[in-house]
Write a protein that holds these residues in place. Structure first.
Motif, PDB file in Angstrom:
ATOM      1  N   ILE A   1       0.830  -1.210   0.000  1.00 15.26           N
ATOM      2  CA  ILE A   1       0.000   0.000   0.000  1.00 15.26           C
ATOM      3  C   ILE A   1       0.869   1.267   0.000  1.00 15.26           C
ATOM      4  CG2 ILE A   1      -0.253   0.144   2.520  1.00 15.26           C
ATOM      5  CD1 ILE A   1      -3.205   1.028   1.869  1.00 15.26           C
TER       6      ILE A   1
ATOM      7  N   THR B   1      -8.026  -0.565  16.148  1.00 13.85           N
ATOM      8  CA  THR B   1      -9.210  -0.818  16.975  1.00 13.85           C
ATOM      9  C   THR B   1      -9.530   0.386  17.860  1.00 13.85           C
ATOM     10  OG1 THR B   1      -7.832  -1.826  18.670  1.00 13.85           O
ATOM     11  CG2 THR B   1      -8.813  -3.293  17.040  1.00 13.85           C
ATOM     12  N   VAL B   2      -8.537   1.270  18.069  1.00 11.02           N
ATOM     13  CA  VAL B   2      -8.770   2.488  18.842  1.00 11.02           C
ATOM     14  C   VAL B   2      -9.020   3.628  17.846  1.00 11.02           C
ATOM     15  CG1 VAL B   2      -7.768   4.079  20.510  1.00 11.02           C
ATOM     16  CG2 VAL B   2      -7.173   1.659  20.597  1.00 11.02           C
TER      17      VAL B   2
ATOM     18  N   ALA C   1      -3.279   0.043  21.235  1.00 11.01           N
ATOM     19  CA  ALA C   1      -4.476  -0.788  21.276  1.00 11.01           C
ATOM     20  C   ALA C   1      -4.312  -1.951  22.245  1.00 11.01           C
ATOM     21  CB  ALA C   1      -4.802  -1.302  19.883  1.00 11.01           C
TER      22      ALA C   1
ATOM     23  N   ALA D   1      -4.821   4.345   6.088  1.00 11.31           N
ATOM     24  CA  ALA D   1      -5.401   2.998   6.086  1.00 11.31           C
ATOM     25  C   ALA D   1      -5.127   2.301   7.414  1.00 11.31           C
ATOM     26  CB  ALA D   1      -4.835   2.185   4.926  1.00 11.31           C
TER      27      ALA D   1
ATOM     28  N   ASP E   1       1.258   2.018  -3.545  1.00 11.05           N
ATOM     29  CA  ASP E   1       0.005   2.488  -4.145  1.00 11.05           C
ATOM     30  C   ASP E   1      -0.353   3.900  -3.697  1.00 11.05           C
ATOM     31  OD1 ASP E   1      -0.007  -0.043  -5.045  1.00 11.05           O
ATOM     32  OD2 ASP E   1      -1.843  -0.679  -4.037  1.00 11.05           O
ATOM     33  N   ARG E   2      -0.231   4.136  -2.383  1.00  9.62           N
ATOM     34  CA  ARG E   2      -0.813   5.358  -1.826  1.00  9.62           C
ATOM     35  C   ARG E   2       0.190   6.292  -1.162  1.00  9.62           C
ATOM     36  NH1 ARG E   2      -6.644   4.705  -1.317  1.00  9.62           N
ATOM     37  NH2 ARG E   2      -7.119   3.929  -3.375  1.00  9.62           N
TER      38      ARG E   2
ATOM     39  N   ALA F   1      -7.472   3.729   9.967  1.00  8.38           N
ATOM     40  CA  ALA F   1      -8.843   3.250   9.773  1.00  8.38           C
ATOM     41  C   ALA F   1      -8.997   1.836  10.320  1.00  8.38           C
ATOM     42  CB  ALA F   1      -9.207   3.286   8.292  1.00  8.38           C
ATOM     43  N   ARG F   2      -7.911   1.084  10.288  1.00  9.25           N
ATOM     44  CA  ARG F   2      -8.001  -0.311  10.703  1.00  9.25           C
ATOM     45  C   ARG F   2      -7.752  -0.491  12.192  1.00  9.25           C
ATOM     46  NH1 ARG F   2      -3.919  -4.324   8.124  1.00  9.25           N
ATOM     47  NH2 ARG F   2      -4.237  -3.036   6.288  1.00  9.25           N
TER      48      ARG F   2
END
Lengths: 212, 401
Positions: free
Chosen positions: B277, B295-296, B328, B289, B280-281, B292-293
């Motif tokens: 990634i 858990t906190v 987390a 990303a 890609d980004r 976003a993933r």
């Protein structure tokens, strides 16, 4: 099925073509990059387009962008995004404009030919297919609103997100269709999805699932 | 005003008297400088003298860094002879012995001139030898008083204004003579930097080697072994397909399992080398990303970072991933803030969580892993995590491209 393949890797493109043709489908066109995608769709009117994420010229995520753009131009176009690795954010982006006729799978999945063709067929018919790896990434989130679901309900929702119907879900989980129906009812309740068009609720459940 | 000037005069006289003492002591020492122990003492003296001069002119004084001496006598001698500090000390000592003694005499005159004039005026008539004032012998009270007044005024002026001026000049000269030149300081800083860089470079090479071995092991034990098993099963299936199609199908199914395993492992290996990634980004997209993933709930603040070297991107990505995992897993945080910024040739990362704190290098491998990875790129990582929180992990990576 008439299929347009967008894949720059010749070995993989040939493999896909072989797989499709030996299964009685037609590879209408194989493109090396996403530039002529919309034009090829107009010319060949495929049932589905298979797009690799990494494509020339920059080998980043132009396949993903092309798929999203193509669907904005042709909302009915069924697209299966096919990648060497999966990212949850890509799935979210891909499904933002609606989940009808969208699939996102790891290339690994071609190994199970029947399941792959099943997913292809489902997406072409307007269903969804989400890679179990993406589903796994979503489920490892502890504070996800979906954490209220029991593990069996999560399994059912994961299979729904993969685009399976109740019958197929029942077969996969080795339970009766009635049990699956009950699970789905409880999922809708827990996610706060009101009564109404059941197909619509189904998509919204999957979107809640994907959107976090 | 006169009191103030007297204080300055007294300070100057004291400085010059000490200069006189050390200058006179230095004179007989000059020929002895060929003896190594005397040379060592000379360097120590030079540093002391330099400190004194700096203090007097009110300049900032920073002790010169003392590098450790080599163990063996011959090497030590060569080191001392090659060190510019040695020659600076010798030169300083020689100048001090001559010029220092001279200005020291000025100090002596400034300090003792006025009292000695007064004593002379008091006792000139009682001593058997003629007493001179300003070089003229006193013949009576009149000439003694006038001569004495002249000496008091002259020496007084020397004490009040002459000595401070002389000492100011001499202290500045000493400070300049005994301090390393800018070029020398730059060379010192450069050699320090070179030492640091060769150290981090050695660590980087080691880390790189360990990484290569890990990748080799993963590919060899995992992917390659699975591919061998796969090829083997396919070969057997090919021979069996006519005689025992059922068995052939079973083998083919196993072969497909091997292929799937190899693909999954390969993906994992690639992810640990350079997460796709990032390609890609870029770093910003990849970190978003990650956030976003997590858990906190995570807030990512970032800016346009420009082109970054791949190794820096990967190190930054892994540091942030590790910090988020820590927040987390161990910190029981309810929110995390990630800030990424680039100032010139430095990439700065700050990950703050509102958890329980108390994180340190000894607990888990996460933080020491970040440190190693960052140090290999000549960067720094720091963790501030008081018990009760919050935990702040800061990483700085040089990213000149």
């Amino acid at each position: 099925m008439r299929v347009v393949i967008v894949e720059d890797n010749v070995v993989l493109a040939e493999g896909l073509k072989l797989l499709l043709e030996t299964s009685g489908h037609e590879a209408a066109a194989v493109l090396g990059d996403a530039e002529g995608l919309v034009e090829a769709v107009d010319r060949h009117a495929p049932d589905i387009v298979i797009v690799d994420v990494r494509l020339p010229p920059t080998y980043r995520d132009e396949g993903l962008r092309a798929a999203i753009q193509a669907r904005r131009a042709r909302p009915d176009l069924a697209v299966l995004v096919f990648s060497q690795y999966v990212e949850e954010v890509y799935a979210t982006e891909l499904f933002t404009d609606g989940a009808r006729g969208v699939g996102y799978l790891l290339k690994d999945r071609v190994a199970r030919v029947d399941e792959f063709l099943g997913a292809l067929d489902r997406v072409a018919q307007g269903g969804t297919a989400v890679d179990p790896e993406v589903v796994h990434q979503l489920l490892t989130r502890r504070q996800h609103p979906l954490s209220r679901l029991t593990s069996r309900e999560q399994e059912v929702l994961a299979l729904m997100a993969e685009g399976l119907g109740n019958g197929e879900i029942a077969r996969r989980l080795v339970v009766t269709e009635g049990a699956v129906h009950k699970h789905i009812g409880r999922i809708f309740t827990k996610l706060g999805l009101a009564e109404g068009d059941s197909g619509h609720r189904r998509v919204r459940a999957v979107l809640a699932y994907l959107g976090g | 005003m006169l009191v103030e000037q007297s204080v300055r005069g007294w300070r100057a006289a004291r400085y010059l008297l000490l200069t006189l003492a050390t200058g006179m002591a230095a004179l007989p020492l000059l020929p002895l400088l060929v003896l190594p122990p005397v040379l060592g003492q000379a360097r120590r003296w030079a540093e002391w003298e330099r400190g004194r001069a700096h203090a007097h002119i009110g300049a900032d004084y920073a002790p010169l860094p003392t590098s450790p001496m080599p163990e063996r006598v011959a090497e030590r001698l060569r080191y001392v002879l090659r060190d510019p500090g040695t020659w600076r000390s010798i030169r300083g000592l020689a100048v001090h012995a001559l010029l220092g003694t001279l200005v020291g005499i000025v100090g002596l005159l400034a300090a003792l001139g006025v009292p000695s004039a007064l004593v002379k005026v008091a006792v000139w008539w009682a001593v058997p030898v003629p007493v001179t004032f300003v070089g003229i012998p006193a013949h009576g009270w009149g000439s003694a008083l006038i001569g004495g007044l002249a000496e008091v005024v002259g020496y007084g002026a020397l004490f009040l204004w002459g000595a401070p001026a002389v000492v100011g000049g001499y202290a500045r000269l000493t400070a300049r003579m005994l301090s390393p030149s800018d070029a020398e300081l730059r060379a010192d800083r450069l050699s320090e930097r070179v030492e640091e860089l060769s150290h981090t470079r050695a660590e980087a090479l080691q880390a790189h080697g360990a990484e290569l071995r890990r990748i080799e092991r993963d590919l060899h034990d995992g992917t390659q072994a699975r591919l061998v098993a796969l090829a083997m099963r396919m070969g057997i299936a090919e021979r069996m397909v006519a005689d025992d199609p059922e068995q052939a199908v079973r083998l083919l199914r196993e072969a497909r399992g091997n292929a799937e395993g190899a693909m999954a492992e390969l993906r994992d290996v690639i992810r640990t080398m350079y997460p796709p990634i990032l390609t890609d980004r870029g770093l910003n997209g990849a970190v978003s990303a990650l956030g976003a993933r997590c858990t906190v709930p995570t807030r990512v603040r970032t800016e346009e970072l420009g082109a970054l070297p791949a190794a820096v991107e990967a190190a930054a990505y892994f540091a942030i991933a590790e910090a988020l995992t820590n927040a987390a897993k161990h910190a029981a945080a309810t929110s995390v803030d990630v800030a990424i910024a680039r100032t010139g040739a430095t990439l700065r990362i700050e990950v703050t969580d509102d958890g329980i704190g108390g994180a340190d290098d000894t607990r888990g491998t996460g933080i020491s892993g970040i440190r190693r990875r960052v140090a290999a790129l000549d960067g720094t990582a720091s963790v501030v995590s008081p018990v009760g929180g919050p935990t702040v992990i800061r990483v700085e990576l040089p990213c000149a491209s």
